[in-house]
Scaffold this motif. Structure first.
Motif, PDB file in Angstrom:
ATOM      1  N   UNK A   1      26.439  37.094  41.102  1.00 21.42           N
ATOM      2  CA  UNK A   1      27.360  37.526  42.374  1.00 21.42           C
ATOM      3  C   UNK A   1      28.767  37.754  41.930  1.00 21.42           C
ATOM      4  N   UNK A   2      29.325  38.903  42.595  1.00 21.60           N
ATOM      5  CA  UNK A   2      30.893  39.296  42.318  1.00 21.60           C
ATOM      6  C   UNK A   2      31.867  38.206  42.632  1.00 21.60           C
ATOM      7  N   UNK A   3      32.923  38.245  41.936  1.00 22.20           N
ATOM      8  CA  UNK A   3      33.898  37.520  42.071  1.00 22.20           C
ATOM      9  C   UNK A   3      35.106  37.743  43.063  1.00 22.20           C
ATOM     10  N   UNK A   4      35.485  37.066  43.931  1.00 17.48           N
ATOM     11  CA  UNK A   4      36.599  37.422  44.819  1.00 17.48           C
ATOM     12  C   UNK A   4      37.786  36.550  44.743  1.00 17.48           C
ATOM     13  N   UNK A   5      38.879  37.350  44.487  1.00 14.70           N
ATOM     14  CA  UNK A   5      40.449  36.796  44.176  1.00 14.70           C
ATOM     15  C   UNK A   5      40.786  36.297  45.366  1.00 14.70           C
ATOM     16  N   UNK A   6      41.397  34.983  45.498  1.00 16.09           N
ATOM     17  CA  UNK A   6      41.993  34.259  46.727  1.00 16.09           C
ATOM     18  C   UNK A   6      43.390  33.970  46.265  1.00 16.09           C
ATOM     19  N   UNK A  30      31.279  36.586  47.961  1.00 19.77           N
ATOM     20  CA  UNK A  30      31.240  36.424  46.507  1.00 19.77           C
ATOM     21  C   UNK A  30      31.561  34.984  46.053  1.00 19.77           C
ATOM     22  N   UNK A  31      31.862  34.766  44.849  1.00 15.88           N
ATOM     23  CA  UNK A  31      32.158  33.581  44.168  1.00 15.88           C
ATOM     24  C   UNK A  31      33.881  33.428  44.129  1.00 15.88           C
ATOM     25  N   UNK A  32      34.577  32.633  44.890  1.00 13.29           N
ATOM     26  CA  UNK A  32      35.859  32.412  44.918  1.00 13.29           C
ATOM     27  C   UNK A  32      36.756  32.226  43.580  1.00 13.29           C
ATOM     28  N   UNK A  33      37.550  32.976  43.193  1.00 19.30           N
ATOM     29  CA  UNK A  33      38.392  32.732  42.068  1.00 19.30           C
ATOM     30  C   UNK A  33      39.826  32.466  42.646  1.00 19.30           C
ATOM     31  N   UNK A  34      40.440  31.704  42.620  1.00 18.55           N
ATOM     32  CA  UNK A  34      41.769  31.151  43.084  1.00 18.55           C
ATOM     33  C   UNK A  34      42.676  31.705  42.007  1.00 18.55           C
ATOM     34  N   UNK A  68      62.428  37.646  44.353  1.00 17.10           N
ATOM     35  CA  UNK A  68      61.524  37.711  45.487  1.00 17.10           C
ATOM     36  C   UNK A  68      59.896  38.198  45.119  1.00 17.10           C
ATOM     37  N   UNK A  69      59.165  38.903  45.784  1.00 15.43           N
ATOM     38  CA  UNK A  69      57.637  38.919  45.630  1.00 15.43           C
ATOM     39  C   UNK A  69      57.133  39.607  44.189  1.00 15.43           C
ATOM     40  N   UNK A  70      58.050  40.406  43.661  1.00 21.26           N
ATOM     41  CA  UNK A  70      57.341  41.319  42.610  1.00 21.26           C
ATOM     42  C   UNK A  70      56.645  40.327  41.536  1.00 21.26           C
ATOM     43  N   UNK A  71      57.419  39.415  41.123  1.00 26.90           N
ATOM     44  CA  UNK A  71      56.737  38.568  40.199  1.00 26.90           C
ATOM     45  C   UNK A  71      55.114  38.233  40.629  1.00 26.90           C
ATOM     46  N   UNK A  72      55.014  37.829  41.866  1.00 27.87           N
ATOM     47  CA  UNK A  72      53.829  37.451  42.313  1.00 27.87           C
ATOM     48  C   UNK A  72      52.844  38.711  42.337  1.00 27.87           C
ATOM     49  N   UNK A  73      53.261  40.057  42.497  1.00 27.18           N
ATOM     50  CA  UNK A  73      52.719  41.279  42.525  1.00 27.18           C
ATOM     51  C   UNK A  73      52.109  41.493  41.029  1.00 27.18           C
ATOM     52  N   UNK A  74      52.964  41.065  40.143  1.00 29.52           N
ATOM     53  CA  UNK A  74      52.638  41.307  38.723  1.00 29.52           C
ATOM     54  C   UNK A  74      51.641  40.459  38.393  1.00 29.52           C
ATOM     55  N   UNK A  75      51.415  39.263  38.787  1.00 27.86           N
ATOM     56  CA  UNK A  75      50.420  38.290  38.554  1.00 27.86           C
ATOM     57  C   UNK A  75      49.274  38.687  39.113  1.00 27.86           C
ATOM     58  N   UNK A  76      49.198  39.245  40.226  1.00 26.51           N
ATOM     59  CA  UNK A  76      48.075  39.354  40.760  1.00 26.51           C
ATOM     60  C   UNK A  76      47.368  40.724  40.186  1.00 26.51           C
ATOM     61  N   UNK A  77      48.163  41.507  40.044  1.00 26.04           N
ATOM     62  CA  UNK A  77      47.751  42.911  39.218  1.00 26.04           C
ATOM     63  C   UNK A  77      46.915  42.360  37.825  1.00 26.04           C
ATOM     64  N   UNK A  78      47.588  41.524  37.092  1.00 31.60           N
ATOM     65  CA  UNK A  78      47.057  40.947  35.908  1.00 31.60           C
ATOM     66  C   UNK A  78      45.570  40.277  36.211  1.00 31.60           C
ATOM     67  N   UNK A  79      45.790  39.344  37.419  1.00 33.74           N
ATOM     68  CA  UNK A  79      44.320  39.070  37.835  1.00 33.74           C
ATOM     69  C   UNK A  79      43.192  39.993  38.167  1.00 33.74           C
TER      70      UNK A  79
END
Length: 320
Positions: A1-6, A30-34, A68-79
């Motif tokens: 099953x595909x993984x889903x980022x949360x 899918x399978x949640x990946x937090x 502000x939010x850009x570091x979090x965007x960088x991290x989600x992009x890496x995920x």
């Protein structure tokens, strides 16, 4: 099953309720990946595992709190690069929607905001939205790239579903823009002891019919008897009777609680846009022709100054 980022919304390791709701929805497709970021990220793992996360990607760095939010965007992009998920789910807060929009642009994908339901489809997740001031319900799917979807609080019940919750470190390289906007100060919001408005299961709101700031005490009394949050219409806020942070409506906050009680609110489209997706709506208004009665599940035609105190007393009696 595909993984889903949360994307995990937490405060120093304490996971907020909208994230647990996202895990429920993620299990449908899918399978949640937090993805937990910032101070206390690792401490979220147990709670996330109890609610279905098969894996928890963590990264702690001062940038998440200092900028502000850009570091979090960088991290989600890496995920996204690391997992290649079937979708990315983000809570529909003001910050969450900005993070989601920036992420979708970065990865060349479409975005759906303020979803109120989610289901698996043959060609990807299908999101339900309430649109045009809640006059229509639509079902949509993203046709390009990895779907990025923000979900309104109270859209799904929190369900325990124990999973492995294996903790893995996420490798993140911050972009040059990550430190472009620095946070220079914070002022903690004064706690009222009531639930957060957008996350509350029950909301009691007052409008023009409350007729004064001092009279909001009866709205607060009913809210406190129910363990509810307090909301206000734009008319009440513009009159200075209640803070703007509690405004429900198109230019305020959008709520979708299990129970919404509108007292002395006529039901103008501006207000309806912010609460019409509530599961059960009760209105108290002395005008039987008030537009609010067009969308309620239960309506009380009467003076709120008579009805609300009686309702409060009845709630206390039944609880006692």
């Amino acid at each position: 099953m595909a993984e889903v980022l949360v994307y995990v919304d937490h405060v120093d390791g304490a996971v907020r309720k909208p994230t647990l709701e996202l895990l429920t929805l993620a299990r449908r497709i899918g399978e949640p990946v937090a993805v937990a970021l910032g101070s206390g990220a690792a401490a979220t793992a147990q709670t996330l595992a109890e609610h279905g996360a098969v894996k928890v990607l963590t990264h702690e760095a001062s940038e998440y709190a200092d900028y502000l939010v850009v570091p979090k965007v960088d991290a989600l992009q890496a995920a996204v690069a690391a997992v290649s998920p079937a979708a990315v789910l983000v809570p529909s807060s003001a910050e969450g929607k900005e993070v989601a929009a920036r992420l979708a642009l970065r990865i060349g994908s479409g975005i759906i905001t303020d979803a109120v339901d989610l289901e698996a489809g043959d060609e990807g997740p299908v999101a339900t939205q309430s649109v045009f001031a809640a006059s229509f319900t639509t079902k949509s799917r993203i046709s390009k790239g990895t779907p990025v979807i923000t979900v309104k609080p109270n859209s799904a019940a929190v369900e325990a579903a124990p999973a492995a919750g294996a903790v893995e470190a996420l490798e993140v390289s911050f972009s040059e823009k990550a430190t472009g906007t620095k946070i220079t100060g914070r002022t903690p919001r004064e706690s009222t002891g009531r639930p957060e408005l957008t996350e509350a299961a029950i909301v009691v709101s007052g409008g023009r019919g409350v007729n004064g700031a001092e009279n909001f005490a009866i709205i607060e009394a009913l809210a406190d008897s129910l363990g509810a949050a307090v909301g206000a219409s734009r008319a009440a806020v513009d009159a200075g009777w209640y803070p703007h942070t509690n405004q429900v409506g198109q230019t305020g906050k959008s709520v979708s609680p299990q129970l919404y009680i509108a007292s002395g609110i006529s039901g103008a489209i501006q207000h309806r846009a912010g609460m019409q997706t509530s599961k059960t709506i009760v209105a108290i208004n002395k005008d039987p022709e008030a537009p609010i009665f067009e969308l309620v599940d239960y309506g009380v035609v009467g003076d709120l100054f008579d009805v609300v105190p009686q309702l409060t007393d009845e709630v206390k009696t039944r609880k006692g």
